[in-house]
Design a protein around this motif. Structure first.
Motif, PDB file in Angstrom:
ATOM      1  N   ILE A 337      32.987  53.496  35.462  1.00  0.00           N
ATOM      2  CA  ILE A 337      32.677  53.165  34.070  1.00  0.00           C
ATOM      3  C   ILE A 337      33.453  54.123  33.173  1.00  0.00           C
ATOM      4  N   VAL A 338      34.282  53.591  32.295  1.00  0.00           N
ATOM      5  CA  VAL A 338      35.128  54.403  31.418  1.00  0.00           C
ATOM      6  C   VAL A 338      34.612  54.288  29.989  1.00  0.00           C
ATOM      7  N   SER A 339      34.273  55.428  29.409  1.00  0.00           N
ATOM      8  CA  SER A 339      33.810  55.446  28.018  1.00  0.00           C
ATOM      9  C   SER A 339      34.019  56.820  27.419  1.00  0.00           C
ATOM     10  N   LYS A 340      34.623  56.861  26.226  1.00  0.00           N
ATOM     11  CA  LYS A 340      34.754  58.126  25.519  1.00  0.00           C
ATOM     12  C   LYS A 340      33.399  58.602  25.012  1.00  0.00           C
ATOM     13  N   LYS A 341      32.525  57.660  24.689  1.00  0.00           N
ATOM     14  CA  LYS A 341      31.173  58.014  24.251  1.00  0.00           C
ATOM     15  C   LYS A 341      30.279  58.111  25.485  1.00  0.00           C
ATOM     16  N   TRP A 342      30.098  59.328  25.938  1.00  0.00           N
ATOM     17  CA  TRP A 342      29.411  59.539  27.203  1.00  0.00           C
ATOM     18  C   TRP A 342      27.984  59.006  27.195  1.00  0.00           C
ATOM     19  N   HIS A 343      27.317  59.100  26.054  1.00  0.00           N
ATOM     20  CA  HIS A 343      25.920  58.676  26.013  1.00  0.00           C
ATOM     21  C   HIS A 343      25.770  57.184  26.284  1.00  0.00           C
ATOM     22  N   LEU A 344      26.793  56.384  25.942  1.00  0.00           N
ATOM     23  CA  LEU A 344      26.720  54.957  26.222  1.00  0.00           C
ATOM     24  C   LEU A 344      26.831  54.695  27.724  1.00  0.00           C
ATOM     25  N   VAL A 406      28.773  54.116  41.807  1.00  0.00           N
ATOM     26  CA  VAL A 406      29.160  54.043  40.402  1.00  0.00           C
ATOM     27  C   VAL A 406      29.360  55.460  39.880  1.00  0.00           C
ATOM     28  N   ILE A 407      30.499  55.719  39.239  1.00  0.00           N
ATOM     29  CA  ILE A 407      30.745  57.008  38.599  1.00  0.00           C
ATOM     30  C   ILE A 407      31.230  56.744  37.178  1.00  0.00           C
ATOM     31  N   CYS A 408      31.159  57.755  36.339  1.00  0.00           N
ATOM     32  CA  CYS A 408      31.668  57.657  34.962  1.00  0.00           C
ATOM     33  C   CYS A 408      32.922  58.521  34.824  1.00  0.00           C
ATOM     34  N   LEU A 409      33.834  58.077  33.984  1.00  0.00           N
ATOM     35  CA  LEU A 409      35.095  58.791  33.805  1.00  0.00           C
ATOM     36  C   LEU A 409      35.487  58.748  32.329  1.00  0.00           C
ATOM     37  N   ASP A 410      35.918  59.887  31.818  1.00  0.00           N
ATOM     38  CA  ASP A 410      36.426  59.943  30.446  1.00  0.00           C
ATOM     39  C   ASP A 410      37.810  59.290  30.406  1.00  0.00           C
ATOM     40  N   PRO A 411      38.100  58.492  29.386  1.00  0.00           N
ATOM     41  CA  PRO A 411      39.410  57.813  29.339  1.00  0.00           C
ATOM     42  C   PRO A 411      40.608  58.743  29.216  1.00  0.00           C
ATOM     43  N   SER A 412      40.382  60.023  28.892  1.00  0.00           N
ATOM     44  CA  SER A 412      41.509  60.959  28.849  1.00  0.00           C
ATOM     45  C   SER A 412      42.091  61.200  30.232  1.00  0.00           C
ATOM     46  N   ALA A 413      41.328  60.865  31.273  1.00  0.00           N
ATOM     47  CA  ALA A 413      41.780  61.095  32.652  1.00  0.00           C
ATOM     48  C   ALA A 413      42.314  59.811  33.263  1.00  0.00           C
ATOM     49  N   LEU A 414      43.149  59.089  32.514  1.00  0.00           N
ATOM     50  CA  LEU A 414      43.638  57.807  33.011  1.00  0.00           C
ATOM     51  C   LEU A 414      44.518  57.963  34.249  1.00  0.00           C
ATOM     52  N   SER A 415      45.147  59.130  34.395  1.00  0.00           N
ATOM     53  CA  SER A 415      45.967  59.330  35.590  1.00  0.00           C
ATOM     54  C   SER A 415      45.116  59.250  36.852  1.00  0.00           C
ATOM     55  N   LEU A 416      43.832  59.638  36.739  1.00  0.00           N
ATOM     56  CA  LEU A 416      42.946  59.537  37.895  1.00  0.00           C
ATOM     57  C   LEU A 416      42.705  58.080  38.276  1.00  0.00           C
TER      58      LEU A 416
END
Length: 525
Positions: A337-344, A406-416
């Motif tokens: 799950i990719v979201s800059k707004k972590w709380h969502l 299921v894991i969460c990922l910040d979109p700044s880490a798109l290389s991952l």
């Protein structure tokens, strides 16, 4: 009013040198050029042919063959300074520049800046106690005789050093001199320049000492100026904006760094990429502009780190996330799950844990508390998770006794994500599309350290467009990856569309997906 004699040190790109000299002299200032004797003779001939008839341009009387870390860099600077001092009696300030520096303020603002305070701008920290030197030899820069260039004759450089250690050969600076260190780049008043040149002419003992010092361009001017000028008249800072990477290399600026550069509390910046044509053109025009002033800040390093932490397009600073020789296995399914707004994203993973049997954790590579089970200590710190990242994910599958995660990922880490999708595991990505309004951006700027407690509201407002564009670019780059298993949910889509995306992302029944899409306040800030 201040009139500046620019001391321009260059060794390449004659066209850029010509443009720089014409630009700086067009506003009533002066330029003294030293062009490295190691460079092509035809390049220097071209510079002289183009600038020889400009009365505001002068050339150093002698061209030195410059080498990094050698006295030749100081000698070249001094020769250019002497030429400028003799040729331009109306110059009030002498500003040292390299060929890849560019103005980040107008000439009008630069003069007002220099007129506002009768002082010299030069970094000058105590050599022994400041901690300015981060790596490499320190005390032996001064205490040994350095006869060879470390980069060109590495074996001879270190053999000479070992021999002096073995024989106990040491030396000391003149007793009346306090050794200082700092950045090579400075701006000095005429009075200070004259005092410095007088020192050079009357202190052969000091000149001999510095001639055999390692990297003297970081110590000579920084030591001599405080020796001949009262400390109260020195501002221990460089007027040129520069930063260094974690590898100790100068940061190079590109087209998307204009807003960052012009808001810094400096007059020039280095290094500007010769390929950043838009940036070069905008900065060139800025120098001759009138009536333009910018809010000043010192948030440059933090903003640069924010803009480049995920790497520039086509280039990545960080090591690969997955080891090339390992993976999760063909039967594993990884839901990201990719979201800059972590709380969502956390609301959604909470609902997934409550309504399905799919194990779900949060931002396990970004935050300490990520709803992780006890994994025997591997999970206790972010550093451990990064160091044992492949083992961590494998342990999670094993701990949950599942082949789905299921894991969460910040979109700044798109290389991952590229590494995830390249793995043998079945990787699916869900983007939670959101709107970044001004209130969110202000909070984000504060959270990531772009603005401090004393940063002005005006400065924060200037950062908003840059940060918004960067966050939007992260989302656009994710969509550009064209992943076969990329799904989206958004507050702008109806419940049925979001439920359908969740059903495909998690491979769950439509009614369960509908429940997840109906999670209370799922998209609320």
């Amino acid at each position: 009013m201040a009139r500046i004699a620019f001391i321009l040190l260059a060794h390449k790109e004659p066209e850029a040198v010509i443009r720089q000299a014409r630009r700086l002299t067009a506003t009533g200032d002066y330029v003294a050029i030293h062009f490295d004797a190691r460079s092509k003779a035809r390049d220097f001939a071209r510079i002289k042919a183009e600038l020889g008839d400009n009365p505001s341009v002068v050339f150093a009387r002698r061209r030195h063959k410059c080498g990094w870390g050698e006295w030749s860099l100081v000698a070249a600077t001094l020769d250019a300074v002497r030429a400028a001092s003799d040729a331009f009696p109306l110059a009030t300030h002498f500003y040292l520049l390299s060929g890849d520096c560019m103005p980040i303020k107008s000439a009008q603002e630069a003069r007002e800046f220099l007129d506002a305070d009768d002082c010299d701008y030069i970094e000058s920290f105590d050599f022994h106690s400041s901690g300015w030197i981060k790596t490499g030899i320190k005390e032996e820069r001064l205490s040994r005789y350095h006869l060879f260039n470390e980069r060109k004759n590495k074996w001879l450089f270190y053999a000479n050093l070992r021999l002096q250690r073995k024989l106990g050969i040491t030396r000391k600076p003149p007793a009346d001199i306090r050794m200082m260190i700092g950045s090579q780049w400075w701006c000095l008043r005429r009075h200070s320049i004259e005092k410095m040149l007088e020192f050079c002419d009357t202190r052969p003992d000091a000149m001999r000492f510095f001639r055999f010092t390692w990297i003297p361009d970081e110590t000579f001017f920084q030591t001599v100026i405080p020796h001949v000028v009262p400390r109260t008249e020195i501002r221990t800072r460089t007027p040129t904006f520069l930063m260094f990477t974690d590898y100790g290399m100068p940061v190079t600026f590109y087209n998307d760094h204009y807003d960052l550069l012009v808001s810094q509390d400096y007059l020039f910046a280095r290094k500007i990429s010769p390929e950043a044509r838009d940036l070069l053109a905008r900065l060139a025009a800025l120098w001759q502009a009138e009536g333009q002033w910018f809010a000043r800040s010192n948030e440059g390093p933090a903003l640069f780190q924010f803009l480049t932490a995920q790497g520039r397009v086509g280039r990545r600073f960080a090591p690969r996330f997955w080891a090339a020789d390992g993976g999760l296995g063909r039967n594993a399914v990884l839901h990201v799950i990719v979201s800059k707004k972590w709380h969502l994203a956390k609301r959604l993973t909470g609902a997934i844990r409550e309504r399905t049997d799919i194990p779900a954790v949060d931002y396990l590579f970004n935050e300490d508390q990520a709803n992780l089970p006890d994994l025997g200590g591997t999970e206790t710190t972010l550093a451990k998770r990064q160091n044992h990242r492949r083992a961590l994910l494998s342990l999670l599958y094993e701990q949950f006794e599942a082949q789905r995660l299921v894991i969460c990922l910040d979109p700044s880490a798109l290389s991952l994500l590229g590494d995830f999708t390249a793995d043998r595991a079945n990787t699916r990505v869900l983007l939670i599309d959101t709107v970044f309004d001004d209130d969110y951006l202000r909070g984000h700027i504060s959270r990531v350290g772009l603005a401090g407690q004393h940063t002005s509201t005006e400065m924060v407002e200037r950062l908003l467009p840059t940060v918004r564009a960067d966050l939007q670019q992260e989302v656009d780059r994710l969509r550009d990856m064209d992943a076969a298993n990329l799904f989206e949910i958004s507050h702008t889509r109806d419940l049925a569309a979001n439920a359908d995306a969740l059903a495909q992302f998690l491979d769950i029944a439509p009614e369960i997906a509908h429940d997840l899409a109906s999670t209370p306040r799922l998209f609320d800030d």
